[in-house]
Design an enzyme around this catalytic site. Structure first.
Site, PDB file in Angstrom:
ATOM      1  N   GLU A 159      -7.985   5.301  14.374  1.00  0.00           N
ATOM      2  CA  GLU A 159      -8.447   6.655  14.707  1.00  0.00           C
ATOM      3  C   GLU A 159      -7.359   7.555  14.104  1.00  0.00           C
ATOM      4  O   GLU A 159      -6.274   7.881  14.214  1.00  0.00           O
ATOM      5  CB  GLU A 159      -8.555   6.714  16.201  1.00  0.00           C
ATOM      6  CG  GLU A 159      -9.517   6.058  17.024  1.00  0.00           C
ATOM      7  CD  GLU A 159      -9.149   6.016  18.419  1.00  0.00           C
ATOM      8  OE1 GLU A 159      -8.511   6.944  18.897  1.00  0.00           O
ATOM      9  OE2 GLU A 159      -9.875   5.569  19.230  1.00  0.00           O
ATOM     10  N   ASP A 194      -5.904  16.234  25.453  1.00  0.00           N
ATOM     11  CA  ASP A 194      -4.618  15.681  24.753  1.00  0.00           C
ATOM     12  C   ASP A 194      -3.361  16.235  25.574  1.00  0.00           C
ATOM     13  O   ASP A 194      -3.362  17.218  26.067  1.00  0.00           O
ATOM     14  CB  ASP A 194      -4.361  15.858  23.463  1.00  0.00           C
ATOM     15  CG  ASP A 194      -5.480  15.321  22.705  1.00  0.00           C
ATOM     16  OD1 ASP A 194      -5.841  14.119  22.740  1.00  0.00           O
ATOM     17  OD2 ASP A 194      -5.986  16.055  21.896  1.00  0.00           O
TER      18      ASP A 194
END
EC number: 4.2.1.20
Length: 279
Positions: free
Chosen positions: A50, A61
């Site tokens: 990824e 995040d």
């Protein structure tokens, strides 16, 4: 047409082992270093990669990946340069699946039709866009699928039986199960709870299920992998980058080796898991 992602998970199933999915942020700490890391991941043991698209407001995040994104943006990383990175990687590797992960805003600004065409041409295999729910499938998901790009959805501990079919409806490649509630790299997931959640998801889909968020060590990766088709490690790799930077935030001779060494440890642990025995 079989995508690289489907082909890779088919290979893993035939080998009877889970896969290691590694996440890095494009352009962290700079373009050339990030490309060197990307090129080194398959040999180190990454089965799927990824690549994070840096964004100024990455709501899902944690601090590690947020900081990596800011380092990359400060260094001039853009979505166009991220596609360039994948294209350069494809010059040397035509088999390892690459998934772009990020948020819709940079893609929208780039232009959806242009992005899909350029991503496909660069050698991208799939997309994870964390802030586009199934209700917005017409925006990007369906055009991407039509172009032959897998669109990977996130399922979470709060995705109930009523919501799950909508999440899975147009998912392709694999399902990304978020093992914890919260942001990346925060709490540590419970392996037994994760295995139960994966089993529940598999009642609704034949797609492989990879588990991420909160997996930091080889031991944790192996424990999670025992109950899944793949395990995703991101924050730990991004932290490995950060710890090797000099006082100005620049890469050192230790940056690339630190990441590949950690991936080797993770891969060894995950490859030691026998899925047949686990099941």
């Amino acid at each position: 047409m079989t995508t690289r992602i489907t082909a890779r998970f088919t290979e893993l199933a035939a080998e009877g082992r889970p896969g290691l999915v590694t996440f890095i942020t494009a352009g962290d700490p700079d373009y050339d270093t990030a490309l060197s890391i990307l090129r080194g991941l398959p040999e180190a043991g990454a089965d799927v990669i990824e690549v994070g698209i840096p964004f100024t407001d990455p709501m899902a995040d944690g601090p590690a990946i947020q900081a990596a994104g800011l380092r990359a943006l400060k260094g001039g990383q853009t979505l166009a340069k991220t596609l360039d990175m994948v294209r350069a990687f494809r010059d040397e590797n035509d088999t390892t699946p690459v998934v772009l992960m990020g948020y819709y805003n940079p893609i929208y600004i780039y232009g959806v039709p242009r992005f899909i065409a350029d991503a496909k041409a660069a050698g991208v295999d799939g997309l994870i866009v964390v802030d586009l729910p199934p209700e917005e499938d017409n925006e990007l998901c369906l055009p991407a699928l039509d172009a032959g790009l897998d669109f990977i959805r996130l399922a979470t501990p709060t995705t109930d039986e009523k919501r799950l079919p909508a999440v899975l409806a147009h998912t392709a490649g694999f399902v990304y199960y978020v093992s914890i509630t919260g942001i990346t790299g925060s709490a540590t997931p419970d392996a037994n709870a994760v295995a139960g959640a994966v089993a529940r998801i598999k009642q609704h889909t034949t797609l492989p299920v990879a588990v991420g968020f909160g997996v930091k060590t080889p031991a944790q990766a192996a424990a999670i992998a025992a109950g899944a088709d793949g395990v995703v490690v991101g924050s730990a790799l991004v932290e490995a980058v950060r710890k090797t930077l000099d006082e100005d935030g620049k890469a050192t001779v230790n940056t690339v080796p630190a990441v590949t060494a950690l991936v080797q440890e993770l891969a060894e642990a995950v490859r030691g898991v026998n899925r047949a025995a686990a099941e």
